[in-house]
Design a protein around this motif. Sequence first.
Motif, mmCIF file in Angstrom:
data_model
loop_
_atom_site.group_PDB
_atom_site.id
_atom_site.type_symbol
_atom_site.label_atom_id
_atom_site.label_comp_id
_atom_site.label_asym_id
_atom_site.label_seq_id
_atom_site.Cartn_x
_atom_site.Cartn_y
_atom_site.Cartn_z
ATOM 1 N N VAL A 49 55.695 -20.939 22.127
ATOM 2 C CA VAL A 49 55.190 -21.980 23.018
ATOM 3 C C VAL A 49 56.072 -22.065 24.264
ATOM 4 N N GLY A 50 57.366 -22.017 24.068
ATOM 5 C CA GLY A 50 58.283 -22.064 25.201
ATOM 6 C C GLY A 50 58.082 -20.903 26.152
ATOM 7 N N GLU A 51 57.932 -19.702 25.599
ATOM 8 C CA GLU A 51 57.713 -18.519 26.428
ATOM 9 C C GLU A 51 56.380 -18.608 27.174
ATOM 10 N N ALA A 52 55.338 -19.050 26.468
ATOM 11 C CA ALA A 52 54.002 -19.117 27.079
ATOM 12 C C ALA A 52 53.922 -20.194 28.150
ATOM 13 N N GLY A 53 54.631 -21.307 27.931
ATOM 14 C CA GLY A 53 54.520 -22.430 28.849
ATOM 15 C C GLY A 53 55.701 -22.644 29.759
ATOM 16 N N GLY A 54 56.695 -21.771 29.662
ATOM 17 C CA GLY A 54 57.878 -21.934 30.500
ATOM 18 C C GLY A 54 58.684 -23.177 30.159
ATOM 19 N N LEU A 55 58.682 -23.547 28.876
ATOM 20 C CA LEU A 55 59.402 -24.739 28.429
ATOM 21 C C LEU A 55 60.794 -24.380 27.932
ATOM 22 N N ASP A 56 61.726 -25.314 28.080
ATOM 23 C CA ASP A 56 63.041 -25.084 27.499
ATOM 24 C C ASP A 56 62.947 -25.232 25.980
ATOM 25 N N LYS A 57 63.948 -24.721 25.296
ATOM 26 C CA LYS A 57 63.942 -24.664 23.830
ATOM 27 C C LYS A 57 63.756 -26.038 23.188
ATOM 28 N N ASP A 58 64.485 -27.046 23.663
ATOM 29 C CA ASP A 58 64.396 -28.376 23.057
ATOM 30 C C ASP A 58 63.011 -28.982 23.214
ATOM 31 N N THR A 59 62.412 -28.837 24.386
ATOM 32 C CA THR A 59 61.072 -29.383 24.632
ATOM 33 C C THR A 59 60.043 -28.677 23.762
ATOM 34 N N ALA A 60 60.138 -27.369 23.674
ATOM 35 C CA ALA A 60 59.198 -26.598 22.858
ATOM 36 C C ALA A 60 59.350 -26.954 21.380
ATOM 37 N N ARG A 61 60.574 -27.100 20.904
ATOM 38 C CA ARG A 61 60.772 -27.457 19.498
ATOM 39 C C ARG A 61 60.245 -28.856 19.199
ATOM 40 N N GLN A 62 60.444 -29.795 20.114
ATOM 41 C CA GLN A 62 59.931 -31.143 19.887
ATOM 42 C C GLN A 62 58.401 -31.123 19.828
ATOM 43 N N ALA A 63 57.761 -30.271 20.624
ATOM 44 C CA ALA A 63 56.305 -30.158 20.589
ATOM 45 C C ALA A 63 55.831 -29.668 19.221
ATOM 46 N N ILE A 64 56.560 -28.757 18.617
ATOM 47 C CA ILE A 64 56.165 -28.215 17.313
ATOM 48 C C ILE A 64 56.561 -29.141 16.168
ATOM 49 N N TYR A 65 57.785 -29.643 16.189
ATOM 50 C CA TYR A 65 58.274 -30.472 15.090
ATOM 51 C C TYR A 65 57.787 -31.914 15.152
ATOM 52 N N GLY A 66 57.373 -32.368 16.329
ATOM 53 C CA GLY A 66 56.926 -33.745 16.474
ATOM 54 C C GLY A 66 58.062 -34.737 16.577
ATOM 55 N N MET A 67 59.265 -34.241 16.711
ATOM 56 C CA MET A 67 60.486 -35.045 16.839
ATOM 57 C C MET A 67 61.584 -34.095 17.287
ATOM 58 N N PRO A 68 62.705 -34.623 17.723
ATOM 59 C CA PRO A 68 63.807 -33.722 18.070
ATOM 60 C C PRO A 68 64.184 -32.844 16.867
ATOM 61 N N TYR A 69 64.487 -31.596 17.142
ATOM 62 C CA TYR A 69 64.784 -30.635 16.084
ATOM 63 C C TYR A 69 65.936 -31.102 15.196
ATOM 64 N N ALA A 70 66.997 -31.629 15.780
ATOM 65 C CA ALA A 70 68.145 -32.082 14.982
ATOM 66 C C ALA A 70 67.727 -33.171 14.010
ATOM 67 N N GLU A 71 66.830 -34.047 14.442
ATOM 68 C CA GLU A 71 66.344 -35.115 13.560
ATOM 69 C C GLU A 71 65.533 -34.527 12.406
#
Length: 97
Positions: A49-71
């Motif tokens: 998703v990050g590669e396709a949309g030019g998103l940074d890692k944290d933003t892309a992970r939050q989109a997939i996980y539905g919350m911050p990755y660390a959480e």
Amino acid sequence: MDELDNLDDRTAAEAFRRLVRHLRHRADAQNVDLMGLSGFCRNCLSDWVGEAGGLDKDTARQAIYGMPYAEWKAQYQGEATPEQLARMAESVARNAP
């Protein structure tokens, strides 16, 4: 031509969102198990998703996980067993071209 290329973007997007929501619901399916069975996991999806949309890692992970990755990690991720890690390594090796 791959039939997947014939899917319109709306259909593909709806299917993708359903997959992501399913993975969010099934937090018991650990990433290491997903990697061991299929060679990809939530982190892979977020990278794509990050590669396709030019998103940074944290933003892309939050989109997939539905919350911050660390959480998500703190709440759901357990320690991987040696067996899980071995299965994952075998599966990842099959992904190599």
